[in-house]
Design a protein around this motif. Structure first.
Motif, PDB file in Angstrom:
ATOM      1  N   ASN A 218      46.208  46.610  32.068  1.00  0.00           N
ATOM      2  CA  ASN A 218      46.125  45.318  32.730  1.00  0.00           C
ATOM      3  C   ASN A 218      45.118  45.434  33.863  1.00  0.00           C
ATOM      4  O   ASN A 218      45.364  46.116  34.861  1.00  0.00           O
ATOM      5  N   THR A 219      43.973  44.789  33.726  1.00  0.00           N
ATOM      6  CA  THR A 219      42.898  44.937  34.709  1.00  0.00           C
ATOM      7  C   THR A 219      43.222  44.246  36.030  1.00  0.00           C
ATOM      8  O   THR A 219      42.533  44.485  37.022  1.00  0.00           O
ATOM      9  N   MET A 220      44.264  43.413  36.065  1.00  0.00           N
ATOM     10  CA  MET A 220      44.623  42.756  37.317  1.00  0.00           C
ATOM     11  C   MET A 220      45.393  43.696  38.240  1.00  0.00           C
ATOM     12  O   MET A 220      45.138  43.735  39.447  1.00  0.00           O
ATOM     13  N   ASN A 221      46.350  44.446  37.682  1.00  0.00           N
ATOM     14  CA  ASN A 221      47.091  45.371  38.543  1.00  0.00           C
ATOM     15  C   ASN A 221      46.737  46.837  38.281  1.00  0.00           C
ATOM     16  O   ASN A 221      47.307  47.728  38.902  1.00  0.00           O
ATOM     17  N   ARG A 222      45.793  47.047  37.334  1.00  0.00           N
ATOM     18  CA  ARG A 222      45.275  48.383  37.028  1.00  0.00           C
ATOM     19  C   ARG A 222      46.376  49.347  36.603  1.00  0.00           C
ATOM     20  O   ARG A 222      46.298  50.551  36.845  1.00  0.00           O
TER      21      ARG A 222
ATOM     22  N   ASP B 128      33.603  45.346  31.737  1.00  0.00           N
ATOM     23  CA  ASP B 128      33.512  46.066  32.999  1.00  0.00           C
ATOM     24  C   ASP B 128      33.259  47.530  32.663  1.00  0.00           C
ATOM     25  O   ASP B 128      34.183  48.287  32.406  1.00  0.00           O
ATOM     26  N   ARG B 129      31.995  47.923  32.663  1.00  0.00           N
ATOM     27  CA  ARG B 129      31.633  49.258  32.197  1.00  0.00           C
ATOM     28  C   ARG B 129      32.284  50.354  33.032  1.00  0.00           C
ATOM     29  O   ARG B 129      32.753  51.365  32.505  1.00  0.00           O
ATOM     30  N   GLN B 130      32.350  50.148  34.348  1.00  0.00           N
ATOM     31  CA  GLN B 130      32.917  51.178  35.205  1.00  0.00           C
ATOM     32  C   GLN B 130      34.385  51.398  34.897  1.00  0.00           C
ATOM     33  O   GLN B 130      34.839  52.543  34.774  1.00  0.00           O
ATOM     34  N   ARG B 131      35.128  50.311  34.738  1.00  0.00           N
ATOM     35  CA  ARG B 131      36.545  50.454  34.415  1.00  0.00           C
ATOM     36  C   ARG B 131      36.734  51.048  33.030  1.00  0.00           C
ATOM     37  O   ARG B 131      37.635  51.848  32.810  1.00  0.00           O
ATOM     38  N   TYR B 132      35.880  50.645  32.106  1.00  0.00           N
ATOM     39  CA  TYR B 132      36.000  51.178  30.749  1.00  0.00           C
ATOM     40  C   TYR B 132      35.786  52.690  30.751  1.00  0.00           C
ATOM     41  O   TYR B 132      36.549  53.439  30.139  1.00  0.00           O
ATOM     42  N   GLU B 133      34.759  53.167  31.462  1.00  0.00           N
ATOM     43  CA  GLU B 133      34.502  54.604  31.515  1.00  0.00           C
ATOM     44  C   GLU B 133      35.641  55.333  32.220  1.00  0.00           C
ATOM     45  O   GLU B 133      36.001  56.445  31.848  1.00  0.00           O
TER      46      GLU B 133
END
Length: 211
Positions: free
Chosen positions: A26-30, A192-197
């Motif tokens: 979940n990209t909102m709460n990571r 979101d490349r940074q989050r994906y990596e």
């Protein structure tokens, strides 16, 4: 626009889990939400790879994805004929009744609707993500897979014998036999490349689809 996140993943970073578990970030709460089909639960993992909470869902959670528009996670429970809607603000759960043996889910972000393939019920269930209202879309075959069609507001439905149909997500109407059997449509993107990596470094492989 479709966004479908986190289907089969590698969870080697989490020794508590078998290799065939499913997960979504979940990209909102990571936080990462991981299904445990043997215990009929979803585990909430923080950025330090620690289990923060165990959430009870239906029987045999078989598919999971997150909706960043409303900060909720959706879990298809194959043996309960339900979808568990997890509110990620407080991890409360709302069960939504769908068709028989749900096996695949996809999110239409534009309409904010979840689509559920009912593999034992010859239908797809549309769930309004605003209020969890449902609509049954009958089919003439048992669906096992849902995929977005690129550059359109439509959804490809595939059956267990290679049948296929297209659902118009504006009207929830169906067209049959639009492509040769066993045709697969996928479009991979990384919003979101940074989050994906970062997620890759944590031993996860995310599958994201968008049109």
């Amino acid at each position: 626009v479709f966004v479908a996140m986190a289907v089969f993943v590698s969870l080697s970073a989490f020794p508590l889990f078998a290799a065939q578990r499913l997960a979504v970030v979940n990209t909102m709460n990571r936080q990462t939400y991981v299904t445990d089909p043997e215990k009929n639960t979803v585990l909430v993992i923080d950025n330090q790879e620690r289990v923060q909470k165990t959430i009870h869902v239906g029987k045999l959670p078989i598919a999971i994805l997150a909706n960043p528009k409303n900060n909720k996670v959706y879990v298809a429970n194959n043996k309960s004929d339900t979808v568990s809607v997890i509110d990620c603000y407080d991890d409360s759960v709302m069960p939504v009744r769908v068709g028989r043996s749900p096996t695949s889910i996809a999110l239409n972000f534009k309409a904010n609707r979840l689509y559920v393939a009912n593999s034992g019920g010859a239908s797809v269930t549309s769930i309004d993500c605003y209020n969890n209202a449902t609509q049954k879309i009958p089919l003439n075959f048992n669906p096992v897979s849902l995929k977005p069609v690129p550059n359109s507001n439509t959804l490809m439905v595939t059956g267990s014998q290679g049948e296929n149909a297209i659902i118009d997500c504006q009207t929830n109407t169906v067209r049959y036999n639009v492509l040769p059997r066993n045709t697969q449509i996928t479009q991979v993107f990384t919003p979101d490349r940074q989050r994906y990596e970062e997620q890759q470094r944590r031993g996860q492989q995310l599958n994201m689809f968008s049109t």
